[in-house]
Write a protein that holds these residues in place. Structure first.
Motif, mmCIF file in Angstrom:
data_model
loop_
_atom_site.group_PDB
_atom_site.id
_atom_site.type_symbol
_atom_site.label_atom_id
_atom_site.label_comp_id
_atom_site.label_asym_id
_atom_site.label_seq_id
_atom_site.Cartn_x
_atom_site.Cartn_y
_atom_site.Cartn_z
ATOM 1 N N UNK A 185 0.791 -1.230 0.000
ATOM 2 C CA UNK A 185 0.000 0.000 0.000
ATOM 3 C C UNK A 185 0.826 1.285 0.000
ATOM 4 N N UNK A 186 2.083 1.200 0.433
ATOM 5 C CA UNK A 186 2.868 2.417 0.641
ATOM 6 C C UNK A 186 3.012 3.275 -0.593
ATOM 7 N N UNK A 187 3.352 2.648 -1.729
ATOM 8 C CA UNK A 187 3.512 3.414 -2.958
ATOM 9 C C UNK A 187 2.222 4.049 -3.404
ATOM 10 N N UNK A 188 1.121 3.320 -3.255
ATOM 11 C CA UNK A 188 -0.178 3.861 -3.639
ATOM 12 C C UNK A 188 -0.595 5.038 -2.781
ATOM 13 N N UNK A 205 -7.640 8.015 -0.510
ATOM 14 C CA UNK A 205 -6.633 7.052 -0.967
ATOM 15 C C UNK A 205 -7.270 5.719 -1.324
ATOM 16 N N UNK A 206 -6.666 5.029 -2.278
ATOM 17 C CA UNK A 206 -7.231 3.766 -2.758
ATOM 18 C C UNK A 206 -7.349 2.730 -1.650
ATOM 19 N N UNK A 210 7.397 2.088 -4.878
ATOM 20 C CA UNK A 210 7.470 3.044 -3.770
ATOM 21 C C UNK A 210 7.326 2.407 -2.409
ATOM 22 N N UNK A 211 6.421 1.407 -2.309
ATOM 23 C CA UNK A 211 6.221 0.741 -1.026
ATOM 24 C C UNK A 211 7.433 -0.060 -0.598
#
Length: 503
Positions: free
Chosen positions: A319-322, A334-335, A420-421
Motif C-alpha cells: 500500500x505504501x507506494x499507492x 486514498x485507494x 514506492x512501497x
C-alpha cells in the motif's frame, strides 16, 4: 500549406463570430439546459475547495462551445432525462446534450452535427446463464421477446429499435422496469429485480468499477445498438443559426486539440476501468498484493520484528507506494480506504504465518521458506505479478486525476505504485544496502511500461476511436510486458547501473 490552414482558421472564426452575433441580436444570451447523473458524461465531483461541481464530457464540451466560443451564458440545473425532453418540446429549455437522433425527437428539436458515438450494451448477473446468453446481440433480438427475462431501462432513454419496439408492445409491460438513473438499474439487477440492463458501454463500465460490482455483473462485449450523439435544440426557443454556430464552434474545438483533451480526461478512465474491472485483472492485483505482503513477512522474520512490525513490513510494499501516489495526486480518498479487500489479505497473511509457526512449534514457516530457493523464487515471481498489475494502476490513477502531461505523470505514478512501497519498507528496516534504489532493476521496468501505456493513450485519444478493444489489448500487453521483463531480469541477474560510477 500553412497559409491555407491559417486562412481556414480565420474563416471559421469569422463565421462563428457572425453566427454568434446573429444569436445575440435575437436576444438569446442565456441558454437553458440541464444535466442528469450519467458518468462520465455528466456528474458531480469535488473540486479543490471540497465543493461539488458539475463536470463530465458533455458538460465540458457544452461549456466550451456556448461560453468560451459563443459568449453565451449556459445554465445546467439537474433534471430527469424524460422531463428534460418534455421541457425541450414545450420550449421551457433550449438544449440537451448527449442525445440519439430519433423520429419522435425530430418533431420538437433541431439536431446538431454528431460530435461523438455511443454504444449500447446489455449487462446481466454472472450467475444467470440464460441472461448471459442474451448479451449476444443476435441472440437477444431472436430470443429475448419470447423469453421470460426482465429488462431495466431509464425513463426517456432510447436504446435502439429492438428495445424500443419491445417497450412499446403493451403485452410486455410486466417484463420491463423504468427508473430515473442508471445506478438504480444496476442496483435492481444486482438485487434480482431485473435480469438484464441496457446501458451505454462507458457508463456501465464506470458504474461497475466504482460500485465494485465486477464480481457480480458482466457486460456484453458487442453492442446491441450504436449511433451518433448530437445536441438537441428546442424548435420553440432556438434557431438554425444557433445550431450552425454550435457546429462551427465544436469543429474548432476538434481542430485546436481541446476536444481530444476533454475526451481523454473524461472517457479514458472509463475505458481503462473496463479492463481493470475484469476478473483476471482483479485476480492479478490480488496475487500481487499477497506477494508484496509475503515478501515483507519473510523480511520481518529474518530481522526478528514483532507481530506489529511484520504487519508494517507486509503493508508497506502493498500500500505504501499507492498512498504516496494518492497524496501527490491529491485524491479525495486514498485507494487503500476505498476497499478493505487488499487490507484483509495482508492482515490474514501475517496472522496465518504467525500462528502456523506457533502451532507447529517450529522456528517459523517464513523461516523455512527463507532457506528454500524454491520459496524465494516463488515469491519473486509473485512479486513480479504485483509489479505488472500495479504498473497499470499507476497510469489509471494519472488518467483519472487528469495529470498532464500524461507521458510524464503516467510512468512516474507507475514506478511509485509498484516500487514506492518497497523503498519505504527498506527505509523502515534501516537496510543500508537499499536494494530497490541501488542495484535491483525493478522500478525502471515499471516506469518504462507505464511510459509505453501513457504514450498509447495519448495517441489513441487523437484517433477519435473509442472502441474498448484496443485499450483492453494495450493494458494486457503492458501487464504481460512488465511481467516478462521482470522475469528475464531475474533469470539473467541483470542489475541496475550505478549512477555516475567511478572508472
Amino acid at each position: 500549406m500553412k497559409l491555407k490552414t491559417f486562412a481556414i482558421a480565420v474563416a471559421s472564426m469569422v463565421l462563428i463570430m457572425s453566427l454568434s452575433a446573429s444569436v445575440s441580436a435575437s436576444g438569446k444570451n442565456v441558454i437553458q439546459g440541464g444535466w442528469y447523473p450519467w458518468k462520465p458524461y455528466q456528474y458531480l465531483e469535488k473540486n479543490s475547495n471540497d465543493r461539488l461541481q458539475l463536470t463530465g464530457l458533455d458538460v465540458q464540451l457544452l461549456k466550451e462551445v456556448f461560453e468560451e466560443e459563443l459568449g453565451l451564458t449556459l445554465k445546467l440545473p439537474q433534471v430527469d432525462w424524460k422531463v428534460h425532453q418534455q421541457d425541450i418540446s414545450e420550449g421551457m429549455r433550449d438544449v440537451a446534450g448527449g442525445a440519439f437522433i430519433t423520429p419522435d425527437r425530430e418533431r420538437y428539436a433541431y439536431f446538431s452535427a454528431p460530435y461523438r458515438n455511443e454504444d449500447i450494451v446489455l449487462i446481466s448477473r454472472r450467475s444467470e446463464s440464460s441472461a448471459i446468453a442474451m448479451l449476444q446481440p443476435d441472440e437477444f433480438k431472436q430470443s429475448f421477446p419470447s423469453s421470460k427475462l426482465r429488462i431495466g431501462v431509464v425513463s426517456g432513454y432510447y436504446y435502439g429499435d429492438a428495445i424500443d419496439s419491445f417497450l412499446k408492445n403493451p403485452s410486455n409491460q410486466d417484463r420491463w422496469t423504468s427508473v430515473k438513473t442508471d445506478i438504480e438499474n444496476l442496483q435492481n439487477l444486482a438485487n434480482g429485480k431485473v435480469d438484464l440492463v441496457a446501458i451505454d458501454r462507458l457508463v456501465g463500465s464506470t458504474l461497475i468499477w466504482e460500485e465494485s460490482l465486477s464480481r457480480d455483473l458482466i457486460a456484453g462485449k458487442e453492442h446491441i445498438f450504436s449511433g451518433p450523439i448530437v445536441a438537441l435544440f428546442s424548435r420553440r426557443t432556438t434557431s438554425p443559426a444557433l445550431v450552425a454556430a454550435f457546429d462551427q464552434a465544436m469543429q474548432k474545438l476538434k481542430d485546436d486539440g481541446r476536444y481530444n483533451q476533454i475526451v481523454r480526461d473524461y472517457l479514458f478512465p472509463s475505458l481503462l476501468a473496463m479492463t481493470a474491472g475484469q476478473p483476471w485483472f482483479f485476480a492479478l492485483e490480488t496475487i500481487g498484493t499477497a506477494a508484496f505482503a509475503f515478501s515483507g513477512i519473510l523480511l520481518a522474520r529474518r530481522d526478528r520484528f514483532s507481530l506489529f512490525g511484520a504487519l508494517v513490513l507486509a503493508s508497506l510494499p502493498a500500500f505504501g507506494g499507492g498512498i504516496i501516489r494518492d497524496l501527490i495526486a491529491n485524491r479525495d480518498q486514498p485507494a487503500v480506504l476505498q476497499s478493505t479487500h487488499n487490507l484483509i489479505i495482508v492482515i490474514a497473511l501475517v496472522l496465518i504465518s504467525h500462528f502456523l509457526a506457533r502451532l507447529t512449534k517450529l522456528r517459523g514457516l517464513p523461516r523455512m521458506l527463507e532457506k528454500l530457493h524454491f520459496g524465494e523464487k516463488t515469491v519473486q515471481v509473485l512479486d513480479a505479478l504485483g509489479l505488472s498489475a500495479f504498473t497499470v494502476v499507476g497510469v489509471i490513477v494519472a488518467v483519472e486525476e487528469k495529470c498532464n502531461p500524461l507521458i510524464l505523470w503516467g510512468p512516474i505514478f507507475s514506478a511509485m505504485t509498484g516500487a514506492g512501497g518497497a523503498i519505504l519498507r527498506d527505509v523502515i528496516r534501516a537496510d543500508a544496502s537499499h536494494p530497490t534504489l541501488r542495484h535491483d532493476f525493478y522500478a525502471e521496468l515499471s516506469f518504462f511500461w507505464g511510459l509505453m501505456l501513457s504514450i498509447f493513450i495519448t495517441l489513441y485519444a487523437n484517433s477519435n476511436n473509442l472502441h474498448p478493444l484496443p485499450m483492453n489489448l494495450a493494458v494486457l500487453l503492458t501487464t504481460l510486458g512488465c511481467l516478462l521483463s521482470r522475469l528475464i531480469v531475474m533469470q539473467r541477474g541483470i542489475k541496475s547501473s550505478t549512477f555516475m560510477s567511478k572508472t
